[in-house]
Structure formats: structure tokens, C-alpha cells
Design an enzyme around this catalytic site. Sequence first.
Site, PDB file in Angstrom:
ATOM      1  N   ASP A 229      -1.190   1.611  -4.321  1.00 21.12           N
ATOM      2  CA  ASP A 229      -1.995   0.489  -4.826  1.00 21.12           C
ATOM      3  C   ASP A 229      -3.425   0.911  -5.125  1.00 21.12           C
ATOM      4  OD1 ASP A 229      -2.772   0.699  -2.125  1.00 21.12           O
ATOM      5  OD2 ASP A 229      -3.271  -1.425  -2.013  1.00 21.12           O
TER       6      ASP A 229
ATOM      7  N   SER B 293       0.828  -1.200   0.000  1.00 19.16           N
ATOM      8  CA  SER B 293       0.000   0.000   0.000  1.00 19.16           C
ATOM      9  C   SER B 293       0.868   1.258   0.000  1.00 19.16           C
ATOM     10  CB  SER B 293      -0.962  -0.029   1.196  1.00 19.16           C
ATOM     11  OG  SER B 293      -1.907   0.998   1.095  1.00 19.16           O
TER      12      SER B 293
END
Length: 543
Positions: free
Chosen positions: A290, A141
Site C-alpha cells: 500500500d 498493508s
Amino acid sequence: MSLLEEARAWLAQDPDPDTRAELSALIETEDLPALRERFGSRLEFGTAGLRGELGAGPNRMNRVTVMRAAAGLAAVLGPGKHVVIGYDARHKSDVFARDTAAVLTGAGVHASLLPRPLPTPVLAFAVRHLGADAGVTVTASHNPPRDNGYKVYWGDGSQIVPPIDARISAAIDAVGRVDELPLGGPGTLTELGDDIVDDYIAALTTLPLGDARELRVAYTPLHGVGAATLTGAFLAAGFESPMAVEEQRNPDPDFPTVAFPNPEEPGAMDLAVALAAKTGADLVLANDPDADRCAVGVPLPDGGVRMLTGDEVGGLLAEHVIAHTTGDRMVATTIVSSSLLAKIAQAHGVRYGETLTGFKWIIKAGPGLVFGYEEAIGYSVGSDIGLPVRDKDGIGAALTVAAIAAAAKRDGRTLLDLLDDQARRYGLHATTQLSFRVADLSLIAGAMARLRAEPPTGLGGLAVTAADDLTRGDGGLPPTDGLRYRLADGARVVVRPSGTEPKLKCYLEVVVPVATTPAVARAVAAERLEAIKSDLAARLGLG
């Protein structure tokens, strides 16, 4: 085994030349402190899967760690099941994804691999769309460039929750040497094509988007994987293509233009702000690497940009979704998010749910969920026919925010005007965070222990009216390490260790009635938040 013996045993099964070289050098020089960092503990598989620094050993993300995780998942699922695998553009993500596919198929599991590095919400969508039993995405992430991670979804398209995580963790513990695992065996591997992305985008166009489309958007994917998919979604929905920050448009695992690849971090949005000023944009949007989160900014007349908080965006999205849906509906957020959503739900006669932090809980808040959000700029937008993605979705959220902004522009207004409307209607709900990043996790445990031993009776001049120790499951929620203080005048403080980073996070909220103007109420709120922040920082003693 001694530390050196454990390292040699790991080295003997490691298929990666990079980590083999790293570990061989440490063994040869007998660098015991470095080996202890890698072998003194291990990455724990939990509800967030795995996440950590790349490198050799069980306390790092590497091919051995990933193959063990895949073998544990395969053991829980059993042969004949179907798993979809996605990955972002971080270092080793593609390698980890293919290792996962090899281990799964070797265990008799059918694996479907996404065609290239893609946003996490595409993977979450694909699990349900393809009727799979589980999904895996390789991503860290918005963590630093040196990190990577491994997140697991179940067949309902949402992140795993207990007790599934514990079952997978136990199965991982039972895995032997990874060089003895069968790879690419009786299972089958399907390499998916771009039609899965097309199907995801088509699903997003069914979101409640209204009919206004005139809007100029400045956008950055922060060197992540969001640009192509977001642009495709905007064009499919009838919007003009967003203007992307050229220096940050393409995926780059080193994130060279930002100190930290998180749109909430200072400086991360500077290039997008400059692009908005140069192009006269009406709206600024950003995804994290992401693309499961979305940051929103409103350009100002002076050339600056007012970045909205996750709670502000959550409130705007909630009212929009409620206005564009019908039937028995629910909206949900977490215990650390603003109390505004509860008031919005009550005013519109829809059900409200409150959960622990994380979308794995939000998505399971209850039937009829049409919108969920967390203050950390994560949102899932649905409709009366359900949520296309049962997880936070930075692409779908960006598309819906653009629809709200386009409708406001048509009326000669901006998102800031809509926020003022909400402040007048519900009171000004102002939120902020206080966080401490530490090198020694015991400092966080010590700070939590001090608060429990000497709970505050007041913060920032506001009396503490109630205190919940969330480890006891206070408030009817599952137990979690956290403390919640309710203060006078609707203010609230929640203190909890981060589940993904070495941070202690504190979530502050004050509520101020708008007696004159929203601007005056905001000034009062800012003073109250600063007073609470100062008192709390002194009590925590973390610097």
C-alpha cells in the site's frame, strides 16, 4: 444461540456470494471446528482499525464486517459529515470500499471515493486536503495475500487514537443486521478524479529535496499500488523515472513472486537487487503493497545490495530534514527505534519526541514536527511549512532518500559513506530484531509472563541497569503491553507483542564508539547483538 444458529443468522444477512457459499458448505457439513474459528471470536476494532483473514464470520474480513464498521463510524460522526474512502488492490478491497460508501451515504454522510486503487498516503493526504471529517482506507498493508483490513483516519489526517477507537467500537456493537441498513440514502457520493493524485504529488515536490537530481534508481512496488504514483512524483520533482521490476510492477493481490509481500522479509528484494546489478543503479527502493513504507538499499561493487535498516534510513532522513528547515522544530520516533535520533536532535538544537509504536502516536508527538519515523521502515518527511501527509508515506520518503543519494553521488559518495559519518559523530548505533510468529497467542502471553516473573539481570554479557514495565505507563507514556531493558554501554532491549500480527517482537540496540574505523565498530556491534539475541531467545522459550 448455538454455533450453527449463529452461523445461519450471519448467512441470512451476508450479501457476498463467495462467503455465502463458504459458510453454507460449513453449515451443511456441520464443520464445527471451522465454524468455531470464524464465530468463536471476532475481529476487534482498535487504533489500527480492523485487519484479518478474508472469509465468512465475525472473526474474518468480509462484507458484513466492513458494513458494520462503516455503520459504526457513521453513528459516531453523524449525518452531514464528510468521509474520504481509499483502497488498495487486494482481494475485495474495491468491494469493501463501495460497501463503505453505500452505508455512509445511507446514514446521511457525504462520501468521496478515490478514483482507483492508490497508496494509503494519498488517502491520508486527501482527508486534510478536502477538509473531510474522517477517512477510511481498505488495506492490509504488507500482510499475506489472504488478509485484508480497514483503517480509519480522523479529520486531522492522522490515524485514530483513543478514545475515538473505543467510541467507534461501541457503535459497531450496536449495529443490527446489515441487510436492514439503509444504503445510498440521503448522503451524497462523489467519485474523485485523478486531480487528487496530482495535488498529492504537487505537495510532495515542496519537500526538502535539495537540487541534485542525477541518480539511477531500481524500484519495486512488490505487486502493490505504488508504481504509478511514485513514478509521477519522481518526474514532477525532476528526477529520472525509476526503473521498475517488470514482474512486480503491476498490482496483483496474489503477490506471486514473493513468499511474503514485505520488503523486510528474506527474498522479497531479490528481483530488485538483480535489476540494480543489471542496470548499474545507484540506489534501490521498494514500497510495501500500500506504499506507506519504504525500503532502501545501496548497490555494492560486487553486484550485491546492502539493505539499510529503518533506523539507518531514519537517521539519514533526520539530518537531511533538519539541514533543510528552520525555526522551532521537532523530530520524533518510537520507544522501539534507535536512540540515535535523540542524539541528532540534541546536536542540532531541535526538540525530540518519543512515543509508543505506531504513526498514530508519532504524528501527535508535539508542535513543529518536521520528521517522524519508526524502525519498521515507516517515515513522514515534512518541512518548515508542515507535513503534507500526517502518516507514514513511502512515496515522500522514497523521493527524499533519492535527493540525499543524488547529493552524495554528486560528491562522489553513497549513503554508506553518510552512515559512516554519523557513526563517527554519534557512535555506531546498531539495531536488529528478534521475532517469533506463533499459531497460539497464549504462547506470547506466557513468554511475557515469564519475563515479568523473572526479569533478566543481564543479557549478552551486558548488565541490565534499568527495567520498565510499559503496562504501568513507565516513562510517562500511555500504558501498553511491553517491557524495556536498558543495558550497560547504551544498549537497549524492548519486548512487545505485535499489534497487527501473531508475533512477539524484540527490538535490540547496541552503541559502539568508533575508536578506529566504522567497519571495526560494526563487527563489535554485530557480536554484541548476537549475544543479546541468543540470551533473550533462551529466556523467551519460543523456539
